[in-house]
Design a protein around this motif. Structure first.
Motif, short mmCIF file in Angstrom:
data_model
loop_
_atom_site.label_atom_id
_atom_site.label_comp_id
_atom_site.label_asym_id
_atom_site.label_seq_id
_atom_site.Cartn_x
_atom_site.Cartn_y
_atom_site.Cartn_z
N SER A 1 45.63 49.89 12.72
CA SER A 1 45.51 48.53 13.26
C SER A 1 46.93 47.98 13.42
O SER A 1 47.76 48.13 12.51
CB SER A 1 44.70 47.67 12.27
OG SER A 1 45.11 46.32 12.32
N GLN B 1 43.56 51.81 18.62
CA GLN B 1 43.53 51.59 17.18
C GLN B 1 42.31 52.33 16.61
O GLN B 1 41.25 52.37 17.24
CB GLN B 1 43.38 50.11 16.86
CG GLN B 1 44.49 49.24 17.43
CD GLN B 1 44.30 47.77 17.06
OE1 GLN B 1 45.07 47.20 16.31
NE2 GLN B 1 43.26 47.14 17.57
N GLY C 1 38.62 42.52 13.56
CA GLY C 1 38.36 41.23 14.19
C GLY C 1 38.27 40.15 13.13
O GLY C 1 38.49 40.40 11.95
N PHE D 1 48.07 44.24 20.35
CA PHE D 1 49.41 43.98 19.81
C PHE D 1 49.36 42.97 18.66
O PHE D 1 48.39 42.21 18.52
CB PHE D 1 50.37 43.47 20.91
CG PHE D 1 50.09 42.06 21.36
CD1 PHE D 1 49.26 41.80 22.43
CD2 PHE D 1 50.67 40.97 20.70
CE1 PHE D 1 49.00 40.51 22.85
CE2 PHE D 1 50.43 39.67 21.11
CZ PHE D 1 49.59 39.45 22.19
N SER D 2 50.43 43.00 17.86
CA SER D 2 50.58 42.03 16.77
C SER D 2 52.02 41.56 16.72
O SER D 2 52.94 42.37 16.80
CB SER D 2 50.21 42.65 15.41
OG SER D 2 48.89 43.10 15.43
N LEU E 1 43.51 37.41 15.93
CA LEU E 1 43.35 37.41 14.47
C LEU E 1 44.69 37.09 13.83
O LEU E 1 45.65 37.85 13.97
CB LEU E 1 42.87 38.80 14.01
CG LEU E 1 42.76 39.02 12.50
CD1 LEU E 1 41.66 38.14 11.91
CD2 LEU E 1 42.47 40.49 12.20
N GLY F 1 43.82 41.24 20.92
CA GLY F 1 43.22 42.33 21.68
C GLY F 1 42.74 41.76 23.00
O GLY F 1 41.98 40.78 23.02
#
Ligand code: BTN
Length: 259
Positions: free
Chosen positions: A15, A39, A44, A60-61, A115, A133
């Motif tokens: 993730s 991923q 979520g 992405f984060s 998230l 996402g």
């Protein structure tokens, strides 16, 4: 702010939020971005799974170390929702909406989810991960999300690059984030948010753990909380009984469906 942004790219990762957490614990600097083609354990909100095996989507984060009080952190989710909606609209040419607090929707179906997670690391201190996402390419949505999700390509009928979308999101986020950090709340972003809020002046079902009720959503306050007027026995919104709904505890649905 994003000059010299460190970007970690993966073909496959459990993730991007988890990887960003690991990077945060190892002391990377604010603004670093984790992107993956797929991923294996996408996550979520509310402990749900975010299906991420399809390579045509954007996962992405972003890791941030904002110097703001902890109670303001949840507002970053709304800031990212505006950035995703604005960038995706610009690129795809279709009008998107935001379902409070942070789902991006097209004609009642979900295009993107966000998230946001807060972490404390012994050495590097507090940091925030905002993961998004976005359904980009045409695909078949199966299981729980069948009929409830849509991709940008399907919505717009055109094809575009995930990289351009990511760049666009980062550009919009930077501007909105600067404004948010300056104000310490959403006072100057509220109207932009309202212009995209599909729940504004709409009937909603408030899924409060203390008891569900129906209401009309009036919009957000400067802290990103949803203001709702519960329906009285005649089905009319009672503005004297205005409630403030906090996203951490409560979610909302349309009376007849998801939006
Ligand atoms: C939601 O439930 O609506 C939020 C979905 C967030 C999914 C994204 S995909 C990239 C990042 N990594 C994760 O594991 N989750 C977020």
């Amino acid at each position: 702010m994003w000059e010299n942004q460190k970007i970690y790219r993966y073909e496959s990762i459990d993730s991007t939020n988890l990887e960003a957490k690991r990077l945060g614990e190892s002391g990377v600097s604010s603004g670093c971005l984790v992107v993956a083609k797929r991923q294996t354990a996408g996550r979520g909100r509310r402990g749900r799974v975010w299906e991420s095996s399809f390579e045509g989507n954007l996962y992405f984060s972003l890791l941030l170390k904002p110097e703001i009080p902890v109670e303001q952190i949840s507002m970053l989710t709304l800031v990212m929702a505006m950035a995703v909606a604005e960038a995706a609209e610009e690129l795809s040419g279709v009008e998107l909406g935001i379902k409070w607090p942070n789902d991006i929707v097209f004609e009642g179906k979900k295009v993107a989810g966000i998230l946001t997670e807060l972490h404390m690391a012994a050495e590097s201190g507090r940091f925030v991960i905002i993961g998004a996402g976005v359904n980009v390419a045409r695909q078949t949505f199966a299981g729980e999300i069948a009929g409830k999700a849509v991709s940008l390509e399907e919505a717009s009928g055109s094809v575009f690059s995930r990289e351009d979308l990511l760049q666009g999101i980062m550009g919009h986020f930077e501007r909105l984030y600067r404004q948010f950090c300056k104000d310490g709340n959403l006072c100057n972003l509220k109207e932009v948010y309202h212009s995209k809020l599909v729940n504004k002046d709409a009937f909603v079902k408030v899924l409060d753990p203390a008891g569900e009720y129906e209401a009309v959503a009036l919009g957000i306050n400067e802290n990103g909380e949803l203001l709702v007027a519960p329906l009285d026995e005649k089905g009319q919104p009672d503005r004297e009984k205005l409630q403030t709904v906090y996203a951490g505890e409560v979610s909302v649905r349309g009376i007849y469906g998801y939006v």
